[in-house]
Design a protein around this motif. Structure first.
Motif, PDB file in Angstrom:
ATOM      1  N   PHE A  55       0.847  -1.203   0.000  1.00 54.87           N
ATOM      2  CA  PHE A  55       0.000   0.000   0.000  1.00 54.87           C
ATOM      3  C   PHE A  55       0.880   1.249   0.000  1.00 54.87           C
ATOM      4  CE2 PHE A  55      -2.415   3.335   2.060  1.00 54.87           C
ATOM      5  CZ  PHE A  55      -3.728   3.170   1.636  1.00 54.87           C
ATOM      6  N   ILE A  56       1.797   1.279   0.939  1.00 55.78           N
ATOM      7  CA  ILE A  56       2.657   2.443   1.092  1.00 55.78           C
ATOM      8  C   ILE A  56       3.572   2.620  -0.116  1.00 55.78           C
ATOM      9  CG2 ILE A  56       4.600   3.362   2.427  1.00 55.78           C
ATOM     10  CD1 ILE A  56       3.238   2.202   4.923  1.00 55.78           C
ATOM     11  N   GLY A  57       4.113   1.504  -0.578  1.00 56.18           N
ATOM     12  CA  GLY A  57       4.996   1.582  -1.746  1.00 56.18           C
ATOM     13  C   GLY A  57       4.279   2.225  -2.917  1.00 56.18           C
ATOM     14  N   GLY A  58       3.091   1.730  -3.197  1.00 58.49           N
ATOM     15  CA  GLY A  58       2.331   2.309  -4.296  1.00 58.49           C
ATOM     16  C   GLY A  58       2.071   3.783  -4.056  1.00 58.49           C
ATOM     17  N   ALA A  59       1.718   4.096  -2.799  1.00 55.56           N
ATOM     18  CA  ALA A  59       1.382   5.474  -2.464  1.00 55.56           C
ATOM     19  C   ALA A  59       2.555   6.413  -2.737  1.00 55.56           C
ATOM     20  CB  ALA A  59       0.975   5.554  -0.995  1.00 55.56           C
ATOM     21  N   LEU A  60       3.740   5.904  -2.499  1.00 52.48           N
ATOM     22  CA  LEU A  60       4.915   6.747  -2.668  1.00 52.48           C
ATOM     23  C   LEU A  60       5.528   6.620  -4.059  1.00 52.48           C
ATOM     24  CD1 LEU A  60       6.628   6.152   0.795  1.00 52.48           C
ATOM     25  CD2 LEU A  60       5.073   7.993   0.131  1.00 52.48           C
ATOM     26  N   GLY A  61       4.797   5.958  -4.945  1.00 46.47           N
ATOM     27  CA  GLY A  61       5.299   5.864  -6.320  1.00 46.47           C
ATOM     28  C   GLY A  61       6.311   4.747  -6.519  1.00 46.47           C
ATOM     29  N   ARG A  62       6.287   3.758  -5.641  1.00 52.64           N
ATOM     30  CA  ARG A  62       7.165   2.594  -5.786  1.00 52.64           C
ATOM     31  C   ARG A  62       6.341   1.316  -5.770  1.00 52.64           C
ATOM     32  NH1 ARG A  62      12.700   2.999  -5.184  1.00 52.64           N
ATOM     33  NH2 ARG A  62      12.515   0.836  -5.772  1.00 52.64           N
ATOM     34  N   PRO A  63       5.521   1.122  -6.805  1.00 52.00           N
ATOM     35  CA  PRO A  63       4.659  -0.065  -6.821  1.00 52.00           C
ATOM     36  C   PRO A  63       5.453  -1.358  -6.702  1.00 52.00           C
ATOM     37  CG  PRO A  63       4.543   1.135  -8.920  1.00 52.00           C
ATOM     38  CD  PRO A  63       5.338   1.959  -7.991  1.00 52.00           C
ATOM     39  N   ASP A  64       6.728  -1.281  -7.057  1.00 52.63           N
ATOM     40  CA  ASP A  64       7.537  -2.494  -6.960  1.00 52.63           C
ATOM     41  C   ASP A  64       7.705  -2.982  -5.527  1.00 52.63           C
ATOM     42  OD1 ASP A  64       8.953   0.003  -6.712  1.00 52.63           O
ATOM     43  OD2 ASP A  64      10.796  -1.195  -6.546  1.00 52.63           O
ATOM     44  N   TRP A  65       7.544  -2.066  -4.552  1.00 54.73           N
ATOM     45  CA  TRP A  65       7.724  -2.489  -3.157  1.00 54.73           C
ATOM     46  C   TRP A  65       6.804  -3.640  -2.771  1.00 54.73           C
ATOM     47  CZ3 TRP A  65       8.506   2.407   0.390  1.00 54.73           C
ATOM     48  CH2 TRP A  65       9.775   2.970   0.081  1.00 54.73           C
ATOM     49  N   GLY A  66       5.703  -3.660  -3.425  1.00 59.63           N
ATOM     50  CA  GLY A  66       4.750  -4.699  -3.044  1.00 59.63           C
ATOM     51  C   GLY A  66       5.020  -6.039  -3.712  1.00 59.63           C
ATOM     52  N   THR A  67       5.885  -6.053  -4.706  1.00 62.54           N
ATOM     53  CA  THR A  67       6.063  -7.290  -5.478  1.00 62.54           C
ATOM     54  C   THR A  67       7.301  -8.069  -5.087  1.00 62.54           C
ATOM     55  OG1 THR A  67       7.329  -6.167  -7.175  1.00 62.54           O
ATOM     56  CG2 THR A  67       4.939  -6.240  -7.448  1.00 62.54           C
ATOM     57  N   THR A  68       8.123  -7.462  -4.267  1.00 59.81           N
ATOM     58  CA  THR A  68       9.383  -8.124  -3.895  1.00 59.81           C
ATOM     59  C   THR A  68       9.399  -8.354  -2.397  1.00 59.81           C
ATOM     60  OG1 THR A  68      10.406  -6.004  -3.564  1.00 59.81           O
ATOM     61  CG2 THR A  68      10.651  -7.010  -5.729  1.00 59.81           C
ATOM     62  N   ASN A  69      10.348  -9.116  -1.966  1.00 59.47           N
ATOM     63  CA  ASN A  69      10.507  -9.311  -0.534  1.00 59.47           C
ATOM     64  C   ASN A  69      11.539  -8.332   0.031  1.00 59.47           C
ATOM     65  OD1 ASN A  69       8.685 -11.166   0.219  1.00 59.47           O
ATOM     66  ND2 ASN A  69       9.976 -12.925  -0.334  1.00 59.47           N
ATOM     67  N   GLU A  70      11.506  -8.211   1.303  1.00 61.31           N
ATOM     68  CA  GLU A  70      12.506  -7.382   1.987  1.00 61.31           C
ATOM     69  C   GLU A  70      13.907  -7.723   1.503  1.00 61.31           C
ATOM     70  OE1 GLU A  70      12.720  -6.914   6.178  1.00 61.31           O
ATOM     71  OE2 GLU A  70      10.797  -7.949   6.397  1.00 61.31           O
ATOM     72  N   GLU A  71      14.754  -6.784   1.615  1.00 64.64           N
ATOM     73  CA  GLU A  71      16.197  -6.967   1.382  1.00 64.64           C
ATOM     74  C   GLU A  71      16.537  -7.298  -0.077  1.00 64.64           C
ATOM     75  OE1 GLU A  71      18.271  -6.280   3.922  1.00 64.64           O
ATOM     76  OE2 GLU A  71      16.405  -5.815   4.943  1.00 64.64           O
ATOM     77  N   GLU A  72      15.516  -7.384  -0.890  1.00 65.76           N
ATOM     78  CA  GLU A  72      15.825  -7.729  -2.272  1.00 65.76           C
ATOM     79  C   GLU A  72      15.554  -6.576  -3.223  1.00 65.76           C
ATOM     80  OE1 GLU A  72      13.633 -11.074  -3.501  1.00 65.76           O
ATOM     81  OE2 GLU A  72      13.848 -12.134  -1.599  1.00 65.76           O
ATOM     82  N   ALA A  73      14.861  -5.594  -2.793  1.00 67.11           N
ATOM     83  CA  ALA A  73      14.383  -4.537  -3.687  1.00 67.11           C
ATOM     84  C   ALA A  73      15.521  -3.842  -4.437  1.00 67.11           C
ATOM     85  CB  ALA A  73      13.604  -3.500  -2.886  1.00 67.11           C
TER      86      ALA A  73
END
Lengths: 222, 222, 222, 222
Positions: free
Chosen positions: D204-222
């Motif tokens: 949710f937050i990733g998309g909100a901040l213009g980083r939709p990719d945050w939701g598709t990856t796991n931590e530490e891998e982005a």
DNA sequence: AATGAATGAGTGTTCATTCAT
DNA sequence: TATGAATGAACACTCATTCAT
């Protein structure tokens, strides 16, 4: 009165406390005053208070005593050197009113003693009255006033002074206006009470003491 | 004065509270009295007090007001039917002293108002003085007394009464003996103050008001 | 909820009490409000309150329930008729902000429930969130937004609305200036929040829901 | 904040009082807490409380201030050393949730400030938001997130965290079950919120901040 | 001599609730 | 249905005084 100070330093601390207490009582009255505020004002620790005084009441009593001396001194100094008995009486009352006007809050302290330390107030009034009695007795011996009972007359005079002082000095000129009549109450020639009131009051007293002429003449001429 | 009771039951409770407060204040003075002791004395719950009074000060004020009415009533009733002006004045003062003697503690309540509710005391004195002023003005119009300023004279009379009352009624006959002179102060013919003192006081007042003869005659003969 | 009124008169009394309670709670908050002031405001006797409500808390709960209906009604009416999903979302939030701006004190009542009646607040939020969930699920089915978990997203949206509302509606535009942005918050076309803030907020939400385009276009055009 | 202790003994007493107040407020909320229970808990006399605090409200404010520091410290320490921005954001929120989970009652204290000492709550939120704003601005400069207004976004983030925290940490996993999800909330590797919820929230937050990719990856891998 | 920490009984006042009428 | 009188526990806060240091 607790332990008297044994050193010059202690003496100074005690005086600071007494002075602070005077201001505190004057400002807030006895019950509303607090020992902690007194010590704060004096710039000493709370415990220090009890080195010099047994209790809150103890300072109060000492203060009333002190004030008694000061009022009586003011009155006798005010009357000193007056040419005539009328002038002396008038000057004495004027000095009393002036003292009250200059220290209205202090005078409040004295009066509050009636409820805080009745014995102290009794002593206060009694001492002043004794001065009156002496004066009146002397005046009678000199044939200057009538043969009224000096004790009764002295207490009556005390009452007159107190009530006129309360009404015109403490409450002020108007029914609920500001205290004083606008004249500088510290100017030693003037009275803290309107001239007219002092005139009438002296007429009242003169008549009371068997000298109706006091009301018809001016000071220094009687 | 808070909410007035809306039922007879409430009316009764309020009266109980007022009476309890009167005794409590008389016995301990304002500050030493506590609302809880008042309610206890009245036999009601603590909260009940605040149904009828806004605060401790509120009852106090109401009590002072009440006492003012009673003193003035006593004085005017005491003076009623006096044949002469001298007799009336004397009777008025005697009534005042008697009231004070009968309710010494209550009178304390009134005087304490100076420190608790200054406005209330001011009102108390002012009302009594107004009565004096009316009387003095009338007497002047009738040519019975001199032309002294009635306002100043009235306050002076008030002071005389207060101080003589304090000295001989509240403090008693001896400098520091028991109050009263032993005579039953409620016996309506007598005064709560020694006859001699009342005599001298009337002489003082007579002279003050331009009637030096008041001091040389007895009541009812002037 | 105590006894329900059995007569029309009772119904009216109950309503008066409820309304009085609303004003009282809004004005003073729960703890500072008193039942007696509520009954006074309602113009009924104190005892009457307990005819219709079990306790102070009882009215409070009923009030929160009522407010919940009103907020949700305002939101759904605000969103009704919006041409696009974006327009509908924006209108819903705007309606929420408008409601808050119009009844800031009432909204405070709802929030205070967290500390007074936690269950009531939980219910309040849950109901609103359920509406969000339904909408999000529908939108997902229509392919209008991404496949985010509707429940988590709904609570997040709720949080965004609450915080933005608190910050810009309740606290006002400036950090510590007056509430509102000066625009008439009741004018239905405008928002109670600065336009710019609403824009950015919608962009935030759009991105969050997988519609980054929401931030680049204007209402009604998406 | 009243008088600061002047001795080590006083310092210790003050700390005992503060700690007792924290527990008391946490346990009963502000209004239901009593100063006497605080002093009892601290093992000191009732009057002692007022040696170190001006009022009940005074300790409350100091406590809110204190808690603010602790939450912010927990958040920044939680985020420290995260490899990526996403990891840092996620860790910050996780730390916040963990703090809330560890001290749910304390967090209640902070939120209650809205009704007890609104200024204090405002300060609390504002300080945290300022940290967010700094981070967002920096991220924008680094081109890591979109060009959304950092202030609006920061408040929105605050809202998301608060509401998700309330829903899943304070209320617990089930709609009305017990708080927490059964996992040990203090285990530093885990979150106090179900992993899935945290995932979705970050999406949710990733998309909100213009980083939709945050939701598709796991931590530490982005 | 001086301190300031500590005390705890005491204060006035509020308020949700009950109940007899 | 409606009332308002009554309650009493509870509250925050103050203060003169004591005492170890």
């Amino acid at each position: 009165m607790s332990a008297a100070p044994r050193t010059a330093r202690g003496e100074k601390t005690r005086r600071k406390l007494l002075e602070a207490a005077e201001h505190e009582f004057a400002a807030h009255g006895y019950t509303e005053s607090s020992v902690s505020r007194i010590t704060e004002r004096a710039g000493v620790g709370q415990g220090t208070f009890y080195l010099y005084f047994d209790s809150k009441l103890d300072v109060f009593n000492e203060l009333v005593e002190d004030l008694n001396h000061r009022v009586r001194l003011a009155m006798s100094e005010g009357a000193r050197g007056a040419g005539t008995r009328l002038a002396a009486e008038r000057a004495g009352f004027a000095a009393f009113f002036r003292f009250t006007a200059e220290h209205p809050a202090l005078y409040r302290v004295v009066r509050e003693a009636e409820f805080v330390s009745p014995e102290a107030l009794r002593m206060h009034y009694t001492r002043i009255v004794e001065g009156y009695i002496d004066g009146l007795t002397q005046a009678q011996e000199d044939g200057e006033i009538g043969d009224i009972d000096p004790t009764v007359a002295a207490w009556a005079l005390m009452g007159v002074g107190e009530m006129i002082g309360m009404r015109w000095v403490l409450w002020g000129d108007a029914a609920n206006g500001e205290p004083g009549d606008g004249a500088d109450p510290t100017a030693s020639g003037t009275s803290a009470v309107p001239e007219h009131v002092l005139d009438e009051m002296m007429r009242f007293i003169g008549g009371a003491l068997g000298r109706p002429d006091w009301g018809t003449t001016n000071e220094e001429e009687a």
